[in-house]
Design a protein around this motif. Structure first.
Motif, PDB file in Angstrom:
ATOM      1  N   ALA A 109       0.838  -1.200   0.000  1.00 33.12           N
ATOM      2  CA  ALA A 109       0.000   0.000   0.000  1.00 33.12           C
ATOM      3  C   ALA A 109       0.874   1.252   0.000  1.00 33.12           C
ATOM      4  O   ALA A 109       0.563   2.248  -0.673  1.00 33.12           O
ATOM      5  N   ARG A 110       1.982   1.215   0.744  1.00 31.13           N
ATOM      6  CA  ARG A 110       2.899   2.353   0.776  1.00 31.13           C
ATOM      7  C   ARG A 110       3.510   2.585  -0.605  1.00 31.13           C
ATOM      8  O   ARG A 110       3.603   3.730  -1.074  1.00 31.13           O
ATOM      9  N   ALA A 111       3.911   1.502  -1.267  1.00 29.23           N
ATOM     10  CA  ALA A 111       4.486   1.634  -2.612  1.00 29.23           C
ATOM     11  C   ALA A 111       3.468   2.208  -3.577  1.00 29.23           C
ATOM     12  O   ALA A 111       3.781   3.071  -4.418  1.00 29.23           O
ATOM     13  N   ALA A 112       2.218   1.738  -3.478  1.00 25.81           N
ATOM     14  CA  ALA A 112       1.154   2.250  -4.348  1.00 25.81           C
ATOM     15  C   ALA A 112       0.908   3.731  -4.074  1.00 25.81           C
ATOM     16  O   ALA A 112       0.699   4.530  -5.001  1.00 25.81           O
ATOM     17  N   ARG A 113       0.934   4.106  -2.796  1.00 33.10           N
ATOM     18  CA  ARG A 113       0.700   5.513  -2.426  1.00 33.10           C
ATOM     19  C   ARG A 113       1.753   6.417  -3.058  1.00 33.10           C
ATOM     20  O   ARG A 113       1.421   7.447  -3.663  1.00 33.10           O
ATOM     21  N   TYR A 114       3.020   6.024  -2.963  1.00 33.92           N
ATOM     22  CA  TYR A 114       4.059   6.881  -3.531  1.00 33.92           C
ATOM     23  C   TYR A 114       4.000   6.913  -5.055  1.00 33.92           C
ATOM     24  O   TYR A 114       4.306   7.944  -5.674  1.00 33.92           O
ATOM     25  N   ALA A 115       3.593   5.811  -5.671  1.00 36.15           N
ATOM     26  CA  ALA A 115       3.447   5.805  -7.127  1.00 36.15           C
ATOM     27  C   ALA A 115       2.347   6.771  -7.563  1.00 36.15           C
ATOM     28  O   ALA A 115       2.494   7.508  -8.547  1.00 36.15           O
ATOM     29  N   LEU A 116       1.234   6.786  -6.833  1.00 36.35           N
ATOM     30  CA  LEU A 116       0.134   7.696  -7.159  1.00 36.35           C
ATOM     31  C   LEU A 116       0.520   9.147  -6.878  1.00 36.35           C
ATOM     32  O   LEU A 116       0.174  10.057  -7.645  1.00 36.35           O
ATOM     33  N   LEU A 117       1.234   9.379  -5.792  1.00 36.08           N
ATOM     34  CA  LEU A 117       1.697  10.733  -5.500  1.00 36.08           C
ATOM     35  C   LEU A 117       2.681  11.215  -6.563  1.00 36.08           C
ATOM     36  O   LEU A 117       2.666  12.389  -6.957  1.00 36.08           O
ATOM     37  N   ALA A 118       3.523  10.300  -7.041  1.00 35.21           N
ATOM     38  CA  ALA A 118       4.490  10.659  -8.084  1.00 35.21           C
ATOM     39  C   ALA A 118       3.782  11.090  -9.366  1.00 35.21           C
ATOM     40  O   ALA A 118       4.262  11.986 -10.081  1.00 35.21           O
ATOM     41  N   GLU A 119       2.638  10.467  -9.666  1.00 31.81           N
ATOM     42  CA  GLU A 119       1.856  10.884 -10.841  1.00 31.81           C
ATOM     43  C   GLU A 119       1.443  12.347 -10.712  1.00 31.81           C
ATOM     44  O   GLU A 119       1.483  13.107 -11.686  1.00 31.81           O
ATOM     45  N   GLU A 120       1.044  12.744  -9.517  1.00 31.34           N
ATOM     46  CA  GLU A 120       0.627  14.123  -9.304  1.00 31.34           C
ATOM     47  C   GLU A 120       1.815  15.080  -9.327  1.00 31.34           C
ATOM     48  O   GLU A 120       1.676  16.237  -9.729  1.00 31.34           O
ATOM     49  N   VAL A 121       2.978  14.606  -8.891  1.00 33.52           N
ATOM     50  CA  VAL A 121       4.189  15.436  -8.984  1.00 33.52           C
ATOM     51  C   VAL A 121       4.430  15.831 -10.431  1.00 33.52           C
ATOM     52  O   VAL A 121       4.679  17.004 -10.752  1.00 33.52           O
ATOM     53  N   ARG A 122       4.328  14.841 -11.317  1.00 28.48           N
ATOM     54  CA  ARG A 122       4.568  15.116 -12.742  1.00 28.48           C
ATOM     55  C   ARG A 122       3.448  15.960 -13.348  1.00 28.48           C
ATOM     56  O   ARG A 122       3.704  16.875 -14.136  1.00 28.48           O
ATOM     57  N   ALA A 123       2.207  15.684 -12.966  1.00 27.90           N
ATOM     58  CA  ALA A 123       1.077  16.420 -13.528  1.00 27.90           C
ATOM     59  C   ALA A 123       1.081  17.884 -13.094  1.00 27.90           C
ATOM     60  O   ALA A 123       0.741  18.779 -13.874  1.00 27.90           O
ATOM     61  N   PHE A 124       1.467  18.142 -11.865  1.00 27.51           N
ATOM     62  CA  PHE A 124       1.433  19.487 -11.301  1.00 27.51           C
ATOM     63  C   PHE A 124       2.741  20.238 -11.536  1.00 27.51           C
ATOM     64  O   PHE A 124       2.809  21.451 -11.350  1.00 27.51           O
ATOM     65  N   GLY A 125       3.772  19.509 -11.951  1.00 26.81           N
ATOM     66  CA  GLY A 125       5.075  20.140 -12.123  1.00 26.81           C
ATOM     67  C   GLY A 125       5.717  20.483 -10.795  1.00 26.81           C
ATOM     68  O   GLY A 125       6.437  21.485 -10.672  1.00 26.81           O
ATOM     69  N   ALA A 126       5.444  19.651  -9.785  1.00 21.09           N
ATOM     70  CA  ALA A 126       5.980  19.898  -8.446  1.00 21.09           C
ATOM     71  C   ALA A 126       7.440  19.486  -8.367  1.00 21.09           C
ATOM     72  O   ALA A 126       7.932  18.695  -9.177  1.00 21.09           O
ATOM     73  N   THR A 127       8.128  20.008  -7.372  1.00 21.83           N
ATOM     74  CA  THR A 127       9.537  19.669  -7.173  1.00 21.83           C
ATOM     75  C   THR A 127       9.733  18.656  -6.056  1.00 21.83           C
ATOM     76  O   THR A 127      10.820  18.106  -5.916  1.00 21.83           O
TER      77      THR A 127
END
Length: 352
Positions: A109-127
């Motif tokens: 679940a932790r791995a899935a959470r970070y994978a989903l958060l990483a998608e938003e990092v790329r979509a939002f252009g976050a650092t």
């Protein structure tokens, strides 16, 4: 004669001044993803960050991951959305879809959470992704890794800022105990959710969490354990630098998919430096950054290094495999590395 009071002081809520110090390292980021589960730690983090970022610092997007493991999770995600609306922070909900694993649930679940958060990092252009890991989380991590036999790198615990698969994770609250975040929520009138899995003794982390109060009574508090992790991280960094310096002084070369270096000279260094040097060479030889991040079992690395040291000092040839590579030590002390086939990985006592 009056007995001395054993009452502990009430935990102090975090203030805007505290937040300015805690978030100073984030001031250079243009945009941040804030992981908000709805628990007191992440709710306090969000409120403090929103107040701090309102002064013209990084843009924020709060992201809640619904793992689909509890029926209450969807309602809690909406609650976070309401909080974000009140704070003027954009909110997004990500869902972990598909069948859920029957084993190692928390880890997956932790791995899935970070994978989903990483998608938003790329979509939002976050650092970076900002998480609400606390001193209590750090203490639990340190205890778990001690029980697992980790070396210095593992016992250094979580870093305030690190990268996983190219995504930066920022943990500004690592030095703050959970009780202060609960107090922060209460002082600001912020509602938060309680996940029953955080008290489920089936999970290893929870069993260690239950021991923390007893350890604190004996003087081994979350703060003390966090201080230990910081000191070990400092030592770990220093030893890595010494290992890099030792490697830089060695005759070495490579080509055609192979690398070689003078292991006999390296073996004259303290054993810890030799172990780290070999680990660094193996990491540098990987084909990709993601592959280099895959951890090796320390016991196997130590076993292989000790065998190579003994052979080098006796002038013997030796062959081993480690981390996907064939290691061939010649009688003159030169160690060559070449990729092995995919079928056999690890360390095998194959000698010549």
């Amino acid at each position: 004669m009056t007995a001395a009071s054993t009452d502990r002081p009430e935990p102090r809520p975090l203030t805007a001044a505290d937040a300015a110090v805690l978030f100073h390292s984030l001031a250079g980021d243009e945009a941040l993803i804030v992981a908000v589960s709805g628990g007191p730690d992440s709710v306090a983090l969000l409120a403090l960050l929103a107040e701090w970022a309102g002064q013209g610092r990084p843009r924020l997007v709060a992201v809640t991951v619904d793992h689909g493991l509890r029926p209450e999770a969807a309602r809690e995600a909406l609650m976070v959305g309401e909080l974000c609306a009140g704070l003027g922070v954009e909110h997004r909900i990500k869902r972990w879809l598909g069948d859920k694993p029957q084993t190692a649930l928390q880890e997956k679940a932790r791995a899935a959470r970070y994978a989903l958060l990483a998608e938003e990092v790329r979509a939002f252009g976050a650092t970076a992704i900002v998480t609400a890991h606390t001193a209590d989380d750090q203490a639990e991590t340190l205890l778990m890794r001690m029980a697992a036999g980790s070396g210095l790198a593992g016992l250094a615990g979580m870093a305030p800022r690190s990268a996983v698969s190219g995504i930066v994770l920022a943990r500004p609250l690592l030095g703050i105990v959970k009780a202060r975040l609960v107090a922060t929520c209460q002082a600001r009138g912020l509602s938060f959710a309680s996940d029953p899995s955080n008290d489920d003794p089936r999970f290893t982390r929870i069993r260690w969490r239950r021991l923390l109060p007893e350890l604190a009574e004996a003087g081994l508090s979350a703060g003390r354990l966090g201080q230990l992790a910081h000191r070990l991280a400092r030592a770990d960094e220093a030893l890595d630098r010494l290992a890099l310096r030792a490697l830089a002084a060695l005759p070495a070369g490579g080509g055609g998919g192979q690398r070689w270096f003078d292991f006999a000279r390296l073996s004259q260094e303290p054993e810890e430096i030799v172990i780290r040097g070999l680990a660094l060479v193996l990491a540098a030889a990987q084909d990709s950054d993601a592959e280099a991040e895959v951890p090796r079992r320390l016991a196997r690395l130590e076993d292989c290094t000790q065998a190579l040291i003994a052979a080098a000092r006796e002038g013997r040839a030796l062959r081993r495999t480690l981390g996907g590579f064939r290691l061939s030590l010649a009688g003159n002390g030169v160690l060559s590395l070449a990729r092995e086939g995919r079928r056999s990985r690890g360390v095998h006592p194959a000698t010549v």
